[in-house]
Design a protein around this motif. Sequence first.
Motif, PDB file in Angstrom:
ATOM      1  N   ILE A 203      38.339  33.110   9.494  1.00 45.86           N
ATOM      2  CA  ILE A 203      37.952  31.960   8.680  1.00 45.86           C
ATOM      3  C   ILE A 203      37.666  32.335   7.229  1.00 45.86           C
ATOM      4  N   THR A 204      37.555  33.632   6.945  1.00 41.93           N
ATOM      5  CA  THR A 204      37.304  34.031   5.562  1.00 41.93           C
ATOM      6  C   THR A 204      38.541  34.604   4.871  1.00 41.93           C
ATOM      7  N   LEU A 205      39.432  35.259   5.618  1.00 45.41           N
ATOM      8  CA  LEU A 205      40.494  36.031   4.974  1.00 45.41           C
ATOM      9  C   LEU A 205      41.916  35.607   5.309  1.00 45.41           C
ATOM     10  N   ILE A 206      42.124  34.994   6.457  1.00 44.38           N
ATOM     11  CA  ILE A 206      43.494  34.807   6.924  1.00 44.38           C
ATOM     12  C   ILE A 206      44.157  33.604   6.264  1.00 44.38           C
TER      13      ILE A 206
ATOM     14  N   PRO B 210      28.006  28.205   4.307  1.00 41.01           N
ATOM     15  CA  PRO B 210      28.103  27.339   3.118  1.00 41.01           C
ATOM     16  C   PRO B 210      29.077  27.878   2.080  1.00 41.01           C
ATOM     17  N   LEU B 211      29.119  29.203   1.915  1.00 46.89           N
ATOM     18  CA  LEU B 211      30.039  29.801   0.946  1.00 46.89           C
ATOM     19  C   LEU B 211      31.491  29.633   1.378  1.00 46.89           C
ATOM     20  N   ILE B 212      31.741  29.738   2.683  1.00 46.19           N
ATOM     21  CA  ILE B 212      33.101  29.560   3.192  1.00 46.19           C
ATOM     22  C   ILE B 212      33.592  28.155   2.888  1.00 46.19           C
ATOM     23  N   ALA B 213      32.747  27.154   3.178  1.00 41.45           N
ATOM     24  CA  ALA B 213      33.134  25.763   2.922  1.00 41.45           C
ATOM     25  C   ALA B 213      33.368  25.534   1.428  1.00 41.45           C
ATOM     26  N   ALA B 214      32.476  26.046   0.594  1.00 44.10           N
ATOM     27  CA  ALA B 214      32.609  25.850  -0.855  1.00 44.10           C
ATOM     28  C   ALA B 214      33.854  26.556  -1.391  1.00 44.10           C
ATOM     29  N   ALA B 215      34.127  27.772  -0.905  1.00 45.51           N
ATOM     30  CA  ALA B 215      35.290  28.517  -1.380  1.00 45.51           C
ATOM     31  C   ALA B 215      36.593  27.839  -0.977  1.00 45.51           C
ATOM     32  N   HIS B 216      36.644  27.295   0.244  1.00 41.13           N
ATOM     33  CA  HIS B 216      37.854  26.605   0.680  1.00 41.13           C
ATOM     34  C   HIS B 216      38.083  25.329  -0.135  1.00 41.13           C
ATOM     35  N   ARG B 217      37.025  24.587  -0.435  1.00 40.66           N
ATOM     36  CA  ARG B 217      37.166  23.395  -1.282  1.00 40.66           C
ATOM     37  C   ARG B 217      37.661  23.794  -2.663  1.00 40.66           C
ATOM     38  N   GLU B 218      37.083  24.839  -3.193  1.00 44.49           N
ATOM     39  CA  GLU B 218      37.460  25.320  -4.521  1.00 44.49           C
ATOM     40  C   GLU B 218      38.920  25.745  -4.544  1.00 44.49           C
ATOM     41  N   TRP B 219      39.353  26.457  -3.508  1.00 44.26           N
ATOM     42  CA  TRP B 219      40.724  26.951  -3.461  1.00 44.26           C
ATOM     43  C   TRP B 219      41.717  25.796  -3.339  1.00 44.26           C
TER      44      TRP B 219
ATOM     45  N   ARG C 114      23.970  36.197  12.218  1.00 41.95           N
ATOM     46  CA  ARG C 114      23.203  35.844  11.024  1.00 41.95           C
ATOM     47  C   ARG C 114      24.074  35.919   9.771  1.00 41.95           C
ATOM     48  N   PHE C 115      24.987  36.882   9.740  1.00 43.16           N
ATOM     49  CA  PHE C 115      25.911  36.995   8.615  1.00 43.16           C
ATOM     50  C   PHE C 115      26.779  35.746   8.512  1.00 43.16           C
ATOM     51  N   TYR C 116      27.247  35.249   9.665  1.00 47.91           N
ATOM     52  CA  TYR C 116      28.051  34.016   9.656  1.00 47.91           C
ATOM     53  C   TYR C 116      27.220  32.832   9.161  1.00 47.91           C
ATOM     54  N   VAL C 117      26.004  32.719   9.632  1.00 51.28           N
ATOM     55  CA  VAL C 117      25.147  31.607   9.212  1.00 51.28           C
ATOM     56  C   VAL C 117      24.955  31.624   7.695  1.00 51.28           C
ATOM     57  N   ASP C 118      24.759  32.813   7.138  1.00 47.37           N
ATOM     58  CA  ASP C 118      24.591  32.933   5.688  1.00 47.37           C
ATOM     59  C   ASP C 118      25.887  32.610   4.932  1.00 47.37           C
ATOM     60  N   LEU C 119      27.030  32.976   5.541  1.00 44.83           N
ATOM     61  CA  LEU C 119      28.308  32.774   4.862  1.00 44.83           C
ATOM     62  C   LEU C 119      28.844  31.353   4.974  1.00 44.83           C
TER      63      LEU C 119
ATOM     64  N   GLY D 259      37.176  32.045  -8.631  1.00 46.93           N
ATOM     65  CA  GLY D 259      36.322  30.876  -8.837  1.00 46.93           C
ATOM     66  C   GLY D 259      34.910  31.270  -8.476  1.00 46.93           C
ATOM     67  N   GLN D 260      33.946  30.466  -8.847  1.00 46.03           N
ATOM     68  CA  GLN D 260      32.550  30.839  -8.631  1.00 46.03           C
ATOM     69  C   GLN D 260      32.237  31.040  -7.153  1.00 46.03           C
ATOM     70  N   ALA D 261      32.601  30.058  -6.321  1.00 45.06           N
ATOM     71  CA  ALA D 261      32.311  30.161  -4.895  1.00 45.06           C
ATOM     72  C   ALA D 261      33.134  31.268  -4.243  1.00 45.06           C
ATOM     73  N   GLY D 262      34.420  31.338  -4.600  1.00 44.12           N
ATOM     74  CA  GLY D 262      35.282  32.360  -4.024  1.00 44.12           C
ATOM     75  C   GLY D 262      34.826  33.762  -4.392  1.00 44.12           C
ATOM     76  N   ASN D 263      34.453  33.963  -5.634  1.00 45.54           N
ATOM     77  CA  ASN D 263      33.985  35.280  -6.060  1.00 45.54           C
ATOM     78  C   ASN D 263      32.724  35.697  -5.313  1.00 45.54           C
ATOM     79  N   LEU D 264      31.812  34.741  -5.135  1.00 46.49           N
ATOM     80  CA  LEU D 264      30.572  35.050  -4.426  1.00 46.49           C
ATOM     81  C   LEU D 264      30.846  35.353  -2.956  1.00 46.49           C
ATOM     82  N   LEU D 265      31.723  34.551  -2.343  1.00 45.91           N
ATOM     83  CA  LEU D 265      32.046  34.753  -0.929  1.00 45.91           C
ATOM     84  C   LEU D 265      32.653  36.131  -0.701  1.00 45.91           C
ATOM     85  N   TYR D 266      33.675  36.466  -1.477  1.00 49.70           N
ATOM     86  CA  TYR D 266      34.391  37.718  -1.198  1.00 49.70           C
ATOM     87  C   TYR D 266      33.628  38.942  -1.670  1.00 49.70           C
ATOM     88  N   ALA D 267      32.683  38.759  -2.570  1.00 46.68           N
ATOM     89  CA  ALA D 267      31.774  39.856  -2.902  1.00 46.68           C
ATOM     90  C   ALA D 267      30.894  40.179  -1.684  1.00 46.68           C
ATOM     91  N   ARG D 268      30.417  39.122  -1.001  1.00 49.17           N
ATOM     92  CA  ARG D 268      29.607  39.322   0.205  1.00 49.17           C
ATOM     93  C   ARG D 268      30.434  39.929   1.321  1.00 49.17           C
TER      94      ARG D 268
END
Length: 232
Positions: free
Chosen positions: A71-74, A213-222, A206-211, A137-146
Amino acid sequence: MNGSGTKTQLDTMIVEIELTLVSIIQGVALTVLIDSSRNVITELKFVYWPYVLAGLFVILIFWSRAVLHIITLIRWPLEFGHNFLYIGCALVEAVSFAQLTSPANWFGFGAAFIAAGWVLFFYDLRLIHARQRDSAGQAGNLLYARVKRDQWLNLALLLPGVFVLNVACAVCTRTWPEIFVGNGAHLWLIAIQLIGFAGYLIYVVRFYVDLAPLIAAAHREWHDATGDRDQS
């Protein structure tokens, strides 16, 4: 159909392929675990029950990590090398489950499985770099940095640590079988492994729970960026 719609369909198709593959190979691994544990459970061989639980933890960890990765990379195109490594990891995983009543083999093949997983994590760094390039993008950069920080944590610390633990346990059970197998001291070893697996599974969830919101925001941004390119 415009380019954005075609790309979205291709991405969805690849995600479905990956989810199907992961579900199938972990279903096969679960089948091996069930077959190996059937007599252990029905004949009340309690000394090997922790190994059954450890095998179940391995399946849950493999599946949850794979889904998080999907859900993050593929995206399109299909990564054959990545999927071939999934299958290779599953083969070693299934063989290790067949060693349920042999502590020395269990830990030995467990070390081999972790080594295969380390190769997979290293290979997937290229996917992270690809997503960083095409998801600026802001959300994408934050997501993939994490995501990248988590990848390096696994590569540099977590997987090597589990690998060394399994090698040490394999050496102990092979070198001093009268102590670790004959006297049941291997239960201390599998208990340490269980604690590690449980802790790592909690970390993944817990990592998924934290990610999330970022996943949803990054996909919208993309998708918004793709739509803007199509309109221009």
